[in-house]
Motif scaffolding. Structure first.
Motif, short mmCIF file in Angstrom:
data_model
loop_
_atom_site.label_atom_id
_atom_site.label_comp_id
_atom_site.label_asym_id
_atom_site.label_seq_id
_atom_site.Cartn_x
_atom_site.Cartn_y
_atom_site.Cartn_z
N MET A 222 57.00 -40.67 59.19
CA MET A 222 56.27 -39.46 58.82
C MET A 222 56.55 -38.35 59.83
N GLN A 223 56.99 -37.22 59.33
CA GLN A 223 57.42 -36.12 60.20
C GLN A 223 56.34 -35.06 60.37
N LYS A 224 55.63 -34.79 59.29
CA LYS A 224 54.60 -33.75 59.35
C LYS A 224 53.44 -34.11 58.43
N ILE A 225 52.24 -34.17 59.02
CA ILE A 225 51.08 -34.61 58.25
C ILE A 225 50.24 -33.40 57.83
N GLY A 226 50.00 -33.26 56.56
CA GLY A 226 49.08 -32.23 56.06
C GLY A 226 47.67 -32.81 56.07
N ILE A 227 46.73 -32.08 56.68
CA ILE A 227 45.34 -32.58 56.77
C ILE A 227 44.42 -31.58 56.08
N ILE A 228 43.79 -32.04 55.01
CA ILE A 228 42.94 -31.15 54.21
C ILE A 228 41.48 -31.54 54.37
N GLY A 229 40.64 -30.54 54.66
CA GLY A 229 39.19 -30.70 54.57
C GLY A 229 38.69 -29.61 53.63
N LYS B 241 53.97 -44.85 67.15
CA LYS B 241 54.96 -45.58 66.35
C LYS B 241 56.25 -44.81 66.18
N GLN B 242 56.21 -43.49 66.45
CA GLN B 242 57.39 -42.64 66.20
C GLN B 242 58.56 -43.04 67.10
#
Ligand code: ADE
Length: 236
Positions: A1-8, A235-236
């Motif tokens: 996973m390179q970039k995580i989108g986090i939505i609230g 883990k990266q």
């Protein structure tokens, strides 16, 4: 996973994450402010989508198209659908569905999106299981559950509405965005997980409990999200 989108959906669900992250740029699109940077050692984009499924779907699509998010997490609060799951506890998605999708008179089972090959959207199993493990570490005083999340454009605050969802779909908790984020992620072929802390019991006490417990519940999710990101970074 390179970039995580986090939505609230609400500010209370993202404000702590935004305060804790290193922000590299802020871009407004579709009236939503996307904060891109690093959090707990992972590249992230944190955004408040606004409430409801349309806002959430638009937000998830922008994260994918404009920011190149390759994994989406949704954090927030929810109403419990299971007597064992108490206020403050956390539910991690196994699968997610729309409890307000009704094409029964068009020949489909309740909840089924017409002409779609799946009934519910499966969260990424590895991410959900890691989230469960991390949650036990960072929130040792509360219980964590792995189950079905039922979403709809309704704040569920009476016994009859709650019982209807339980009898039709089962489920661990109900909220107003998860299925839209799950469906958008499914359409884009992107892994997702929904992380929800219980703020109320989705019954006649919900309108009173929700404002009393939302901040504390949201804090449990913040600890989980930050802990989960730290584990992913290792883990990266
Ligand atoms: N979010 C938190 N509690 C909720 C409820 N009872 N119904 C829908 N969304 C919620």
């Amino acid at each position: 996973m390179q970039k995580i989108g986090i939505i609230g959906a609400m500010e209370i669900e993202v404000e702590r994450l935004k305060a804790d992250m290193t922000v590299r740029r802020e871009i407004t699109k579709a009236r939503m402010v996307f904060c891109e940077g690093e959090l707990s050692g992972m590249p992230v984009v944190v955004v408040r989508s606004g409430i409801g499924k349309v806002n959430a779907a638009v937000c998830a699509q922008i994260l994918t198209d404009e920011f190149g998010a390759d994994c989406i997490m949704n954090t927030g609060v929810a109403g419990s659908l299971d007597a064992r799951i108490d206020i403050g506890d956390i539910v991690i998605s196994k699968d997610v569905l729309h409890h307000d999708m009704d094409a029964v008179n068009f020949g489909y089972p309740l909840g089924q999106i017409p002409q779609m090959e799946v009934f519910s959207f499966e969260a990424d199993a590895a991410l959900a299981s890691l989230a469960e493990e991390v949650c036990r570490e960072v929130n040792p005083d509360i219980a964590v559950y792995h189950g079905r999340i039922a979403s709809g454009d309704q704040f569920i605050a009476d016994k009859a509405a709650k019982e209807r969802i339980i009898s039709c779909f089962g489920g661990s908790c109900t909220e107003m965005e998860g299925a839209a984020i799950a469906q958008t992620s499914y359409l884009n072929g992107i892994p997702f997980v929904i992380l929800r802390a219980i703020s109320d019991k989705a019954d006649d006490s919900a309108s009173m409990d929700y404002p009393a417990f939302e901040r504390e519940a949201a804090q449990h999710c913040v600890r989980l999200v930050e802990g989960l990101l730290a584990r992913l970074a290792k883990k990266q």
